[in-house]
Scaffold this motif. Sequence first.
Motif, PDB file in Angstrom:
ATOM      1  N   PHE B  48      -7.286  49.524 -39.694  1.00  0.00           N
ATOM      2  CA  PHE B  48      -6.621  49.144 -40.948  1.00  0.00           C
ATOM      3  C   PHE B  48      -5.349  48.396 -40.583  1.00  0.00           C
ATOM      4  O   PHE B  48      -4.383  48.995 -40.114  1.00  0.00           O
ATOM      5  CB  PHE B  48      -6.288  50.394 -41.765  1.00  0.00           C
ATOM      6  CG  PHE B  48      -5.694  50.108 -43.128  1.00  0.00           C
ATOM      7  CD1 PHE B  48      -6.511  49.777 -44.196  1.00  0.00           C
ATOM      8  CD2 PHE B  48      -4.327  50.179 -43.345  1.00  0.00           C
ATOM      9  CE1 PHE B  48      -5.975  49.516 -45.459  1.00  0.00           C
ATOM     10  CE2 PHE B  48      -3.783  49.923 -44.598  1.00  0.00           C
ATOM     11  CZ  PHE B  48      -4.609  49.595 -45.662  1.00  0.00           C
ATOM     12  N   THR B 176       9.189  41.920 -37.970  1.00  0.00           N
ATOM     13  CA  THR B 176      10.532  41.472 -37.626  1.00  0.00           C
ATOM     14  C   THR B 176      10.833  41.876 -36.188  1.00  0.00           C
ATOM     15  O   THR B 176      10.708  43.037 -35.821  1.00  0.00           O
ATOM     16  CB  THR B 176      11.546  42.094 -38.601  1.00  0.00           C
ATOM     17  OG1 THR B 176      11.200  41.668 -39.927  1.00  0.00           O
ATOM     18  CG2 THR B 176      12.960  41.647 -38.288  1.00  0.00           C
ATOM     19  N   ILE B 184       9.477  46.172 -30.022  1.00  0.00           N
ATOM     20  CA  ILE B 184       8.142  45.651 -29.696  1.00  0.00           C
ATOM     21  C   ILE B 184       7.243  46.017 -30.867  1.00  0.00           C
ATOM     22  O   ILE B 184       7.383  47.106 -31.429  1.00  0.00           O
ATOM     23  CB  ILE B 184       7.590  46.315 -28.410  1.00  0.00           C
ATOM     24  CG1 ILE B 184       8.469  45.985 -27.198  1.00  0.00           C
ATOM     25  CG2 ILE B 184       6.145  45.902 -28.136  1.00  0.00           C
ATOM     26  CD1 ILE B 184       8.185  46.859 -25.980  1.00  0.00           C
ATOM     27  N   THR B 185       6.351  45.100 -31.242  1.00  0.00           N
ATOM     28  CA  THR B 185       5.355  45.469 -32.251  1.00  0.00           C
ATOM     29  C   THR B 185       3.963  45.205 -31.682  1.00  0.00           C
ATOM     30  O   THR B 185       3.780  44.334 -30.836  1.00  0.00           O
ATOM     31  CB  THR B 185       5.519  44.642 -33.544  1.00  0.00           C
ATOM     32  OG1 THR B 185       5.336  43.257 -33.240  1.00  0.00           O
ATOM     33  CG2 THR B 185       6.897  44.844 -34.165  1.00  0.00           C
ATOM     34  N   ALA B 250       0.084  42.679 -48.616  1.00  0.00           N
ATOM     35  CA  ALA B 250       1.313  42.943 -47.872  1.00  0.00           C
ATOM     36  C   ALA B 250       2.102  41.659 -47.703  1.00  0.00           C
ATOM     37  O   ALA B 250       1.546  40.561 -47.751  1.00  0.00           O
ATOM     38  CB  ALA B 250       0.967  43.522 -46.500  1.00  0.00           C
ATOM     39  N   PHE B 260      -3.830  43.887 -45.757  1.00  0.00           N
ATOM     40  CA  PHE B 260      -4.287  44.982 -44.913  1.00  0.00           C
ATOM     41  C   PHE B 260      -5.752  45.213 -45.259  1.00  0.00           C
ATOM     42  O   PHE B 260      -6.074  45.535 -46.403  1.00  0.00           O
ATOM     43  CB  PHE B 260      -3.501  46.265 -45.200  1.00  0.00           C
ATOM     44  CG  PHE B 260      -2.200  46.369 -44.457  1.00  0.00           C
ATOM     45  CD1 PHE B 260      -2.191  46.712 -43.113  1.00  0.00           C
ATOM     46  CD2 PHE B 260      -0.997  46.149 -45.098  1.00  0.00           C
ATOM     47  CE1 PHE B 260      -0.982  46.820 -42.418  1.00  0.00           C
ATOM     48  CE2 PHE B 260       0.210  46.256 -44.412  1.00  0.00           C
ATOM     49  CZ  PHE B 260       0.216  46.593 -43.074  1.00  0.00           C
ATOM     50  N   ARG B 311       1.503  53.236 -27.824  1.00  0.00           N
ATOM     51  CA  ARG B 311       1.502  54.333 -28.814  1.00  0.00           C
ATOM     52  C   ARG B 311       2.511  55.424 -28.471  1.00  0.00           C
ATOM     53  O   ARG B 311       2.871  56.220 -29.342  1.00  0.00           O
ATOM     54  CB  ARG B 311       0.108  54.948 -28.923  1.00  0.00           C
ATOM     55  CG  ARG B 311      -0.822  54.126 -29.757  1.00  0.00           C
ATOM     56  CD  ARG B 311      -2.111  54.850 -30.023  1.00  0.00           C
ATOM     57  NE  ARG B 311      -1.987  55.835 -31.092  1.00  0.00           N
ATOM     58  CZ  ARG B 311      -2.957  56.637 -31.458  1.00  0.00           C
ATOM     59  NH1 ARG B 311      -4.123  56.598 -30.826  1.00  0.00           N
ATOM     60  NH2 ARG B 311      -2.791  57.497 -32.445  1.00  0.00           N
ATOM     61  N   VAL B 324       8.858  50.896 -30.060  1.00  0.00           N
ATOM     62  CA  VAL B 324       7.627  50.190 -30.396  1.00  0.00           C
ATOM     63  C   VAL B 324       7.179  50.566 -31.809  1.00  0.00           C
ATOM     64  O   VAL B 324       7.188  51.733 -32.178  1.00  0.00           O
ATOM     65  CB  VAL B 324       6.507  50.557 -29.407  1.00  0.00           C
ATOM     66  CG1 VAL B 324       5.258  49.733 -29.689  1.00  0.00           C
ATOM     67  CG2 VAL B 324       6.955  50.367 -27.965  1.00  0.00           C
ATOM     68  N   SER B 325       6.791  49.554 -32.577  1.00  0.00           N
ATOM     69  CA  SER B 325       6.190  49.775 -33.895  1.00  0.00           C
ATOM     70  C   SER B 325       4.721  49.398 -33.844  1.00  0.00           C
ATOM     71  O   SER B 325       4.391  48.284 -33.442  1.00  0.00           O
ATOM     72  CB  SER B 325       6.836  48.870 -34.946  1.00  0.00           C
ATOM     73  OG  SER B 325       7.949  49.450 -35.537  1.00  0.00           O
ATOM     74  N   PRO B 326       3.846  50.295 -34.292  1.00  0.00           N
ATOM     75  CA  PRO B 326       2.482  49.821 -34.546  1.00  0.00           C
ATOM     76  C   PRO B 326       2.521  49.034 -35.847  1.00  0.00           C
ATOM     77  O   PRO B 326       3.417  49.252 -36.661  1.00  0.00           O
ATOM     78  CB  PRO B 326       1.682  51.108 -34.728  1.00  0.00           C
ATOM     79  CG  PRO B 326       2.662  52.164 -35.063  1.00  0.00           C
ATOM     80  CD  PRO B 326       4.025  51.712 -34.644  1.00  0.00           C
ATOM     81  N   LEU B 327       1.631  48.110 -36.053  1.00  0.00           N
ATOM     82  CA  LEU B 327       1.590  47.433 -37.349  1.00  0.00           C
ATOM     83  C   LEU B 327       0.301  47.777 -38.084  1.00  0.00           C
ATOM     84  O   LEU B 327       0.151  47.511 -39.266  1.00  0.00           O
ATOM     85  CB  LEU B 327       1.717  45.916 -37.183  1.00  0.00           C
ATOM     86  CG  LEU B 327       3.048  45.434 -36.588  1.00  0.00           C
ATOM     87  CD1 LEU B 327       3.004  43.939 -36.325  1.00  0.00           C
ATOM     88  CD2 LEU B 327       4.216  45.767 -37.505  1.00  0.00           C
ATOM     89  N   SER B 328      -0.663  48.347 -37.347  1.00  0.00           N
ATOM     90  CA  SER B 328      -1.884  48.824 -37.980  1.00  0.00           C
ATOM     91  C   SER B 328      -1.682  50.305 -38.281  1.00  0.00           C
ATOM     92  O   SER B 328      -1.004  50.990 -37.532  1.00  0.00           O
ATOM     93  CB  SER B 328      -3.074  48.661 -37.039  1.00  0.00           C
ATOM     94  OG  SER B 328      -3.217  47.307 -36.669  1.00  0.00           O
ATOM     95  N   SER B 329      -2.279  50.765 -39.364  1.00  0.00           N
ATOM     96  CA  SER B 329      -2.094  52.161 -39.744  1.00  0.00           C
ATOM     97  C   SER B 329      -3.168  53.039 -39.107  1.00  0.00           C
ATOM     98  O   SER B 329      -4.348  52.938 -39.443  1.00  0.00           O
ATOM     99  CB  SER B 329      -2.155  52.302 -41.257  1.00  0.00           C
ATOM    100  OG  SER B 329      -2.177  53.665 -41.612  1.00  0.00           O
TER     101      SER B 329
END
Lengths: 126, 493
Positions: B48, B176, B184-185, B250, B260, B311, B324-329
Amino acid sequence: MMLELKFDSRIVKEPIISKATLEANTLINIMRANVGARHGEMVIEVEKSRVDTVIEVFQSYGVEVSKFDRKIIKSDECVHCGACVSICPVEVFSIGKEEKVEADSIKCIHCGVCVNVCPVQALTLP
Amino acid sequence: MKSIHDINEKIREGNVSVITADEMKDIVEELGPEKAAKEVDVVTTGTFGAMCSSGVFLNFGHSDPQIKMEKVWLNDVEAYTGIAAVDAYIGVTQLSDTRGMEYGGAHVIEDLVRGREVTLKSTAYGTDCYPRTEIVTEISLEDLNQAVMLNPRNAYQRYNAATNSSEQTLKTYMGTLLPEFGNITFAGTGEISPLNNDPEFRTIGIGTRILLCGATGYVIGEGTQHSPPYGTLMVKGNLKEMNPEFMRAAVMPGYGVTLFVGIGIPIPILDDKMAKFAAVRDEEIETKIIDFGVPRRDKPVVKKVTYAELRSGKVEINGDEVRVSPLSSYYVSGKIAAELRDRILNESFFLTLPVERIPAKETFKPMKQTTIRVVKNVMSPAIPITPDTDVDEASRLIIKKGVNHLPVIDEEKVLIGIVTSWDIAKAVATGKIGKVKDIMTRKVITVLSDDPVVVAARKMEKYDISALPVTDTKKHLIGLITTEDLSKLLSGG
């Protein structure tokens, strides 16, 4: 605990943070500051046990002090993508149970950065 | 060794063994692939995330009198209608003509799925058979003859993670990115993502039945830019059966609108090889962190990482721990995998054999471009000064050389500031006629000599400035590029 300070042009010229540090004999962490010629606003963090003393000292210098509890609100619109997680300067957000994004709002310093990165507008500042 | 037919028989008999992808890892580790293949019939995967290459084919039916749509808008978002009279394709990233980045094709699609009415507006040139030249009406999903989601590129197997070495915050399709490696994404769901559980495309192929945004959908081929292990899928599904829980419009701030998309794909565990594939762990799935601070197609690789490292929430770059950011849920992806499992268990979802395989090898070519103009071929010579130059000396240089910008350099020819004719006018007006170092701007926006000219133009526009010092990678001053240099380029001079 976080406090919000508001002061006018008279106090802008005074080293009030240093004064409060010395007089209340405690450490003060400036989380956010916006000080201009006519007025200033700050969010500071102080140790819980010293809060009352710190408030007294600031008030004695004419600073308006309030407990800072206007924290970030995450709505049900959140899809738990995590875009906010790495953006927040004070690490309010984390991936928690069931891979959901959790907000530890108590840490929030009201900077608003997360509000502008959320892809589904799930974050608001009161 | 099982067949798809055997598995479907088991679904019908109610004794099929279905588990989600995250559960499969431990089972294979415990039992080994051979035994796991006997125990487990199907593993359900899910993803997702923002998938820009998505959209919906719509058929509106005919108005009276009829119109052959030449242009069509839904809630002021333009759809492509260069096909038959009342057919159109609305892409998720198309922005509203009136609301810009806050509303786009993805929002129209979500509004339709949520049962809301949208305003259809169309214009046409009029023909003998389609005399009407305009129409405005309100439509909802049930008024459409067909609404078919058809996404040219979805479900990326893995994706390059992003960071930013530059001094500016960048707003990108990867979210961003804070300056100086501030974060980091990454995108994709690693070990529970469909294609990582079938990396050789043995069971996912043309005709594979999937869950697309909660509806039964199908894989209709390899996706555009398919390039395993960065594999992609082209998919379709009926918008009328979709569930808003598994899709969401989104806005990537500063970049634009996207959707998404939720995709669940069943992996039939036909043999121990499939069990082994479905046991893949994030530790084994590698990707690269690339630097968006370099505005070129071939961005430098900052670091190779696994999905497990990403992760973990923190990755080290140059000795610093970067968040770190995930962008997928992962949360919604897990729900999709569970939903697919339940449908199989409820006998409402059967597996299909692909009618044709998707290539497991393919390369993704860059665009063929005639020439890329770079800054060094367009720039002008710079007139450098030192920080100890007097302001009045600088003002004389500006008049004598007929320029507006004087870059300031140190003894090693490293750029440390810039002074403009405006700075000098201001200094004179306020009586600060001292040294250049007192009035210069120290945070200078610059461009590299090998950067394409469009990068320079974009920076000038973004920061509303009329010139950029040109440097090498070590900040040595090489020249200056101005808006005049750019206009000369356009006039062919």
